[in-house]
Design an enzyme around this catalytic site. Structure first.
Site, PDB file in Angstrom:
ATOM      1  N   ASP A  12      37.739  23.732  40.387  1.00  0.00           N
ATOM      2  CA  ASP A  12      37.709  25.129  39.991  1.00  0.00           C
ATOM      3  C   ASP A  12      37.228  25.945  41.196  1.00  0.00           C
ATOM      4  O   ASP A  12      36.310  25.513  41.915  1.00  0.00           O
ATOM      5  CB  ASP A  12      36.734  25.305  38.817  1.00  0.00           C
ATOM      6  CG  ASP A  12      36.933  26.621  38.106  1.00  0.00           C
ATOM      7  OD1 ASP A  12      37.307  26.609  36.920  1.00  0.00           O
ATOM      8  OD2 ASP A  12      36.708  27.677  38.738  1.00  0.00           O
TER       9      ASP A  12
ATOM     10  N   GLU B 112      49.144  44.547  45.639  1.00  0.00           N
ATOM     11  CA  GLU B 112      48.224  45.351  44.813  1.00  0.00           C
ATOM     12  C   GLU B 112      47.077  45.906  45.662  1.00  0.00           C
ATOM     13  O   GLU B 112      46.402  46.838  45.252  1.00  0.00           O
ATOM     14  CB  GLU B 112      47.665  44.501  43.674  1.00  0.00           C
ATOM     15  CG  GLU B 112      48.570  44.398  42.475  1.00  0.00           C
ATOM     16  CD  GLU B 112      48.803  45.723  41.767  1.00  0.00           C
ATOM     17  OE1 GLU B 112      47.828  46.314  41.283  1.00  0.00           O
ATOM     18  OE2 GLU B 112      49.960  46.157  41.707  1.00  0.00           O
TER      19      GLU B 112
ATOM     20  N   ALA C 148      44.018  32.022  41.205  1.00  0.00           N
ATOM     21  CA  ALA C 148      43.445  33.360  40.981  1.00  0.00           C
ATOM     22  C   ALA C 148      43.580  33.733  39.508  1.00  0.00           C
ATOM     23  O   ALA C 148      44.441  33.202  38.810  1.00  0.00           O
ATOM     24  CB  ALA C 148      44.188  34.413  41.807  1.00  0.00           C
TER      25      ALA C 148
ATOM     26  N   GLY D  32      50.499  27.287  38.440  1.00  0.00           N
ATOM     27  CA  GLY D  32      51.090  28.622  38.331  1.00  0.00           C
ATOM     28  C   GLY D  32      52.529  28.645  38.811  1.00  0.00           C
ATOM     29  O   GLY D  32      53.080  27.641  39.274  1.00  0.00           O
TER      30      GLY D  32
ATOM     31  N   TYR E  43      41.434  43.514  39.976  1.00  0.00           N
ATOM     32  CA  TYR E  43      42.245  42.491  40.651  1.00  0.00           C
ATOM     33  C   TYR E  43      42.519  42.904  42.099  1.00  0.00           C
ATOM     34  O   TYR E  43      42.317  42.119  43.034  1.00  0.00           O
ATOM     35  CB  TYR E  43      43.576  42.304  39.900  1.00  0.00           C
ATOM     36  CG  TYR E  43      44.570  41.439  40.650  1.00  0.00           C
ATOM     37  CD1 TYR E  43      44.491  40.056  40.609  1.00  0.00           C
ATOM     38  CD2 TYR E  43      45.595  42.021  41.409  1.00  0.00           C
ATOM     39  CE1 TYR E  43      45.399  39.257  41.307  1.00  0.00           C
ATOM     40  CE2 TYR E  43      46.510  41.240  42.107  1.00  0.00           C
ATOM     41  CZ  TYR E  43      46.396  39.857  42.052  1.00  0.00           C
ATOM     42  OH  TYR E  43      47.303  39.082  42.759  1.00  0.00           O
TER      43      TYR E  43
ATOM     44  N   SER F 149      47.914  40.209  48.254  1.00  0.00           N
ATOM     45  CA  SER F 149      48.843  40.869  47.333  1.00  0.00           C
ATOM     46  C   SER F 149      49.104  42.326  47.702  1.00  0.00           C
ATOM     47  O   SER F 149      48.218  43.037  48.195  1.00  0.00           O
ATOM     48  CB  SER F 149      48.227  40.824  45.925  1.00  0.00           C
ATOM     49  OG  SER F 149      48.890  41.707  45.063  1.00  0.00           O
TER      50      SER F 149
HETATM   51  P1  NAP Z   1      49.880  32.500  38.262  1.00  0.00           P
HETATM   52  O1  NAP Z   1      51.188  31.970  37.772  1.00  0.00           O
HETATM   53  O2  NAP Z   1      49.092  33.410  37.399  1.00  0.00           O
HETATM   54  O3  NAP Z   1      48.968  31.246  38.669  1.00  0.00           O
HETATM   55  C1  NAP Z   1      47.608  31.396  38.946  1.00  0.00           C
HETATM   56  C2  NAP Z   1      47.013  30.027  39.181  1.00  0.00           C
HETATM   57  O4  NAP Z   1      45.600  30.147  39.433  1.00  0.00           O
HETATM   58  C3  NAP Z   1      47.162  29.092  37.981  1.00  0.00           C
HETATM   59  O5  NAP Z   1      47.496  27.814  38.430  1.00  0.00           O
HETATM   60  C4  NAP Z   1      45.755  29.093  37.383  1.00  0.00           C
HETATM   61  O6  NAP Z   1      45.431  27.918  36.685  1.00  0.00           O
HETATM   62  C5  NAP Z   1      44.933  29.165  38.662  1.00  0.00           C
HETATM   63  N1  NAP Z   1      43.541  29.530  38.404  1.00  0.00           N
HETATM   64  C6  NAP Z   1      43.071  30.506  37.594  1.00  0.00           C
HETATM   65  N2  NAP Z   1      41.713  30.495  37.581  1.00  0.00           N
HETATM   66  C7  NAP Z   1      41.334  29.470  38.391  1.00  0.00           C
HETATM   67  C8  NAP Z   1      40.077  28.938  38.755  1.00  0.00           C
HETATM   68  N3  NAP Z   1      38.928  29.449  38.285  1.00  0.00           N
HETATM   69  N4  NAP Z   1      40.034  27.891  39.603  1.00  0.00           N
HETATM   70  C9  NAP Z   1      41.199  27.349  40.070  1.00  0.00           C
HETATM   71  N5  NAP Z   1      42.428  27.806  39.760  1.00  0.00           N
HETATM   72  C10 NAP Z   1      42.493  28.857  38.915  1.00  0.00           C
HETATM   73  O7  NAP Z   1      50.089  33.252  39.657  1.00  0.00           O
HETATM   74  P2  NAP Z   1      51.312  33.186  40.694  1.00  0.00           P
HETATM   75  O8  NAP Z   1      52.274  34.252  40.341  1.00  0.00           O
HETATM   76  O9  NAP Z   1      51.757  31.794  40.852  1.00  0.00           O
HETATM   77  O10 NAP Z   1      50.575  33.689  42.027  1.00  0.00           O
HETATM   78  C11 NAP Z   1      49.951  32.770  42.917  1.00  0.00           C
HETATM   79  C12 NAP Z   1      48.927  33.524  43.752  1.00  0.00           C
HETATM   80  O11 NAP Z   1      49.571  34.577  44.461  1.00  0.00           O
HETATM   81  C13 NAP Z   1      47.801  34.189  42.962  1.00  0.00           C
HETATM   82  O12 NAP Z   1      46.640  34.155  43.766  1.00  0.00           O
HETATM   83  C14 NAP Z   1      48.265  35.618  42.801  1.00  0.00           C
HETATM   84  O13 NAP Z   1      47.167  36.486  42.628  1.00  0.00           O
HETATM   85  C15 NAP Z   1      48.968  35.825  44.128  1.00  0.00           C
HETATM   86  N6  NAP Z   1      50.050  36.806  44.158  1.00  0.00           N
HETATM   87  C16 NAP Z   1      51.072  36.726  43.244  1.00  0.00           C
HETATM   88  C17 NAP Z   1      52.126  37.622  43.323  1.00  0.00           C
HETATM   89  C18 NAP Z   1      53.290  37.545  42.373  1.00  0.00           C
HETATM   90  O14 NAP Z   1      54.045  38.531  42.299  1.00  0.00           O
HETATM   91  N7  NAP Z   1      53.511  36.432  41.696  1.00  0.00           N
HETATM   92  C19 NAP Z   1      52.145  38.591  44.347  1.00  0.00           C
HETATM   93  C20 NAP Z   1      51.092  38.614  45.262  1.00  0.00           C
HETATM   94  C21 NAP Z   1      50.058  37.710  45.177  1.00  0.00           C
HETATM   95  P3  NAP Z   1      45.585  27.795  35.081  1.00  0.00           P
HETATM   96  O15 NAP Z   1      46.971  27.297  34.874  1.00  0.00           O
HETATM   97  O16 NAP Z   1      44.552  26.802  34.739  1.00  0.00           O
HETATM   98  O17 NAP Z   1      45.342  29.148  34.511  1.00  0.00           O
HETATM   99  O1  F7E Z   2      53.361  44.942  35.989  1.00  0.00           O
HETATM  100  C1  F7E Z   2      54.292  48.066  34.198  1.00  0.00           C
HETATM  101  C2  F7E Z   2      52.859  47.963  34.674  1.00  0.00           C
HETATM  102  O2  F7E Z   2      52.074  42.983  35.164  1.00  0.00           O
HETATM  103  C3  F7E Z   2      54.302  45.643  36.760  1.00  0.00           C
HETATM  104  C4  F7E Z   2      50.963  40.198  39.656  1.00  0.00           C
HETATM  105  O3  F7E Z   2      51.684  39.043  39.997  1.00  0.00           O
HETATM  106  O4  F7E Z   2      52.306  41.569  41.093  1.00  0.00           O
HETATM  107  C5  F7E Z   2      51.872  41.418  39.754  1.00  0.00           C
HETATM  108  O5  F7E Z   2      51.134  42.556  39.330  1.00  0.00           O
HETATM  109  C6  F7E Z   2      54.413  47.086  36.296  1.00  0.00           C
HETATM  110  C7  F7E Z   2      53.075  47.831  36.176  1.00  0.00           C
HETATM  111  O6  F7E Z   2      52.814  43.102  37.599  1.00  0.00           O
HETATM  112  C8  F7E Z   2      54.439  46.724  30.837  1.00  0.00           C
HETATM  113  O7  F7E Z   2      52.109  49.111  34.292  1.00  0.00           O
HETATM  114  C9  F7E Z   2      55.035  48.549  31.837  1.00  0.00           C
HETATM  115  O8  F7E Z   2      53.233  49.090  36.759  1.00  0.00           O
HETATM  116  O9  F7E Z   2      54.481  42.670  35.894  1.00  0.00           O
HETATM  117  P1  F7E Z   2      53.183  43.351  36.079  1.00  0.00           P
HETATM  118  P2  F7E Z   2      51.800  43.813  38.605  1.00  0.00           P
HETATM  119  O10 F7E Z   2      50.737  44.537  37.907  1.00  0.00           O
HETATM  120  O11 F7E Z   2      52.624  44.576  39.583  1.00  0.00           O
HETATM  121  C10 F7E Z   2      51.264  41.759  42.056  1.00  0.00           C
HETATM  122  C11 F7E Z   2      51.898  41.875  43.433  1.00  0.00           C
HETATM  123  C12 F7E Z   2      50.208  40.718  41.969  1.00  0.00           C
HETATM  124  O12 F7E Z   2      49.598  40.343  42.969  1.00  0.00           O
HETATM  125  C13 F7E Z   2      49.770  40.334  40.592  1.00  0.00           C
HETATM  126  O13 F7E Z   2      49.091  39.073  40.614  1.00  0.00           O
HETATM  127  O14 F7E Z   2      54.977  47.107  35.000  1.00  0.00           O
HETATM  128  N1  F7E Z   2      54.477  47.749  32.768  1.00  0.00           N
HETATM  129  N2  F7E Z   2      55.024  47.953  30.638  1.00  0.00           N
HETATM  130  C14 F7E Z   2      54.110  46.606  32.198  1.00  0.00           C
HETATM  131  N3  F7E Z   2      53.516  45.505  32.698  1.00  0.00           N
HETATM  132  C15 F7E Z   2      53.266  44.476  31.856  1.00  0.00           C
HETATM  133  N4  F7E Z   2      52.703  43.351  32.343  1.00  0.00           N
HETATM  134  N5  F7E Z   2      53.578  44.560  30.500  1.00  0.00           N
HETATM  135  C16 F7E Z   2      54.153  45.652  29.946  1.00  0.00           C
HETATM  136  O15 F7E Z   2      54.432  45.693  28.754  1.00  0.00           O
END
Ligand code: NAP
Ligand code: F7E
Length: 334
Positions: A60, A137, A84, A15, A159, A135
């Protein structure tokens, strides 16, 4: 940290965050191991190309024995649980899968670490430090703003609910077994490596394509939601810092600034010289979520004071970096 080479095991290595974290840990001299799921994961090649020194293990989060095998092979000092189902919109249509991976997967990993320590680390539950990717969220509809470590959790999606479970289970393993388990409550963080399903990357990719004459339209849902967006490269440093503390704890990681999707679109279009973008953006009601998180903004004072962490990349710089990267990629036909 041990005097010999430190070792880390990362779930979610394919990821966005997994790649940045692997680069950070390798630069710090770690041996890095990663868990990759699936029999023919299309992102495995990307990891092998970008961070060839990482040792990959098949595993996994829903399969305890695969995690135990990865732990036994890696013998890590630190485990970063980043794996995740992370796309909020997808979690309504796949609520049970999201719960299995994003909620129960945390328990499976914690339990695997506990069993591994009992069997292979002389029952020393502090031998492996654990990071859980919690998160913003989880705050969902909480009325408090800005949100901090003690803000009421009121998740608004399968989520978010799953992340609350993982967060509390991490705290519970710390309190029940004395595990060095920390939870980072990270607000949205983005980069050119962000998946195209997330709104920042969807916007940067479309704006880049429109600026090059390759597309004309961008379909979006709710333009009024507000997010606290930072740069993923800054945020993985906070993960590492948490595991270097003597005591495990929970930390909010955020910039303290919030912007609407409309602001994001505006900054991205202006960056390519398009001031009036109204003709390019179409509202698609199908993209409106069953329940929205209207406004998130984090208070990262604790991380600043205890970890000495602060974000380096600001909002406009982040958006410009993403648009520039997509323009460059589209120009080379990627
Ligand atoms: P991401 O790009 O969606 O990466 C998610 C990772 O989880 C991928 O490597 C995916 O593997 C792996 N995964 C999915 N299902 C799995 C399973 N069953 N077993 C093992 N691995 C699995 O997410 P990210 O943005 O890097 O975020 C990393 C973590 O931080 C996640 O837990 C996310 O929920 C959390 N988080 C993200 C944000 C953000 O803004 N980015 C904010 C807060 C928290 P595949 O490549 O095989 O799908
Ligand atoms: O949406 C609005 C949508 O999907 C942000 C994940 O990394 O951050 C992420 O979750 C906002 C929302 O991120 C579109 O309704 C409008 O209000 O980029 P997003 P998210 O839902 O905030 C949190 C911290 C995590 O932990 C999660 O893993 O944007 N929005 N129009 C849209 N969103 C998407 N994706 N696509 C649209 O077309």
């Amino acid at each position: 940290m041990p005097s010999s080479q430190p070792t880390a095991l990362v779930t979610g290595i394919t990821g966005q965050d997994g790649l940045y974290l692997a680069e950070l840990l390798l630069a710090k001299g770690y041996a890095v191991h990663g868990v990759v799921r699936g029999q023919n994961n299309p992102r495995r090649g990307l990891v092998e190309r970008l961070v060839p020194d990482v040792h990959l293990h098949t595993g996994d989060l829903t399969d305890m024995s695969s995690l135990l095998r990865a732990l036994r092979a890696a013998r890590p000092d630190e485990v970063y649980n980043l794996g995740a189902v992370s796309y909020v919109a997808y979690s309504w249509d796949n609520a049970a899968l999201t719960t299995d991976v994003t909620a129960k997967g945390v328990l499976t990993m914690l339990e695997a670490v506990r069993l591994h320590c009992a069997d292979h680390r002389g029952d020393d539950l502090g031998a492996v430090r654990f990071y859980q990717a919690s998160s913003s969220e989880m705050f969902g509809a909480s009325p408090e703003s800005p949100q901090h470590e003690r803000t009421l959790l009121w998740p608004r999606s399968p989520y978010g609910v799953s992340k609350v479970f993982g967060h509390h289970m991490t705290i519970n393993y710390r309190e029940s077994y004395g595990m060095h388990a920390s939870s980072g409550i990270l607000f949205n963080h983005e980069s050119p490596r962000r998946g195209e399903e997330f709104v920042t990357r969807k916007v940067s990719r479309a704006v880049a394509a429109i600026s090059l004459g390759l597309a004309d339209e961008l379909a979006l849902g709710n333009l009024e939601a507000q997010r606290d967006w930072g740069f993923a490269g800054d945020y993985v440093e906070a993960m590492w810092l948490m595991l270097q503390q003597e005591e495990p704890d929970d930390y909010v990681i955020a910039t303290g600034e919030t912007h609407s999707i409309r602001d994001l679109v505006d900054v991205a279009f202006r960056h390519v010289g398009i001031d009036d973008w109204s003709g390019h953006v179409r509202h698609d009601p199908a993209l409106i979520r069953p329940a929205e998180v209207d406004r998130l903004v984090g208070d990262a004072s604790k991380a600043r004071e205890v970890l000495g962490w602060k974000p380096r990349v600001g909002f406009e710089e982040l958006v410009s970096m993403m648009v520039d990267a997509d323009v460059a990629a589209l120009r080379t036909g990627w």
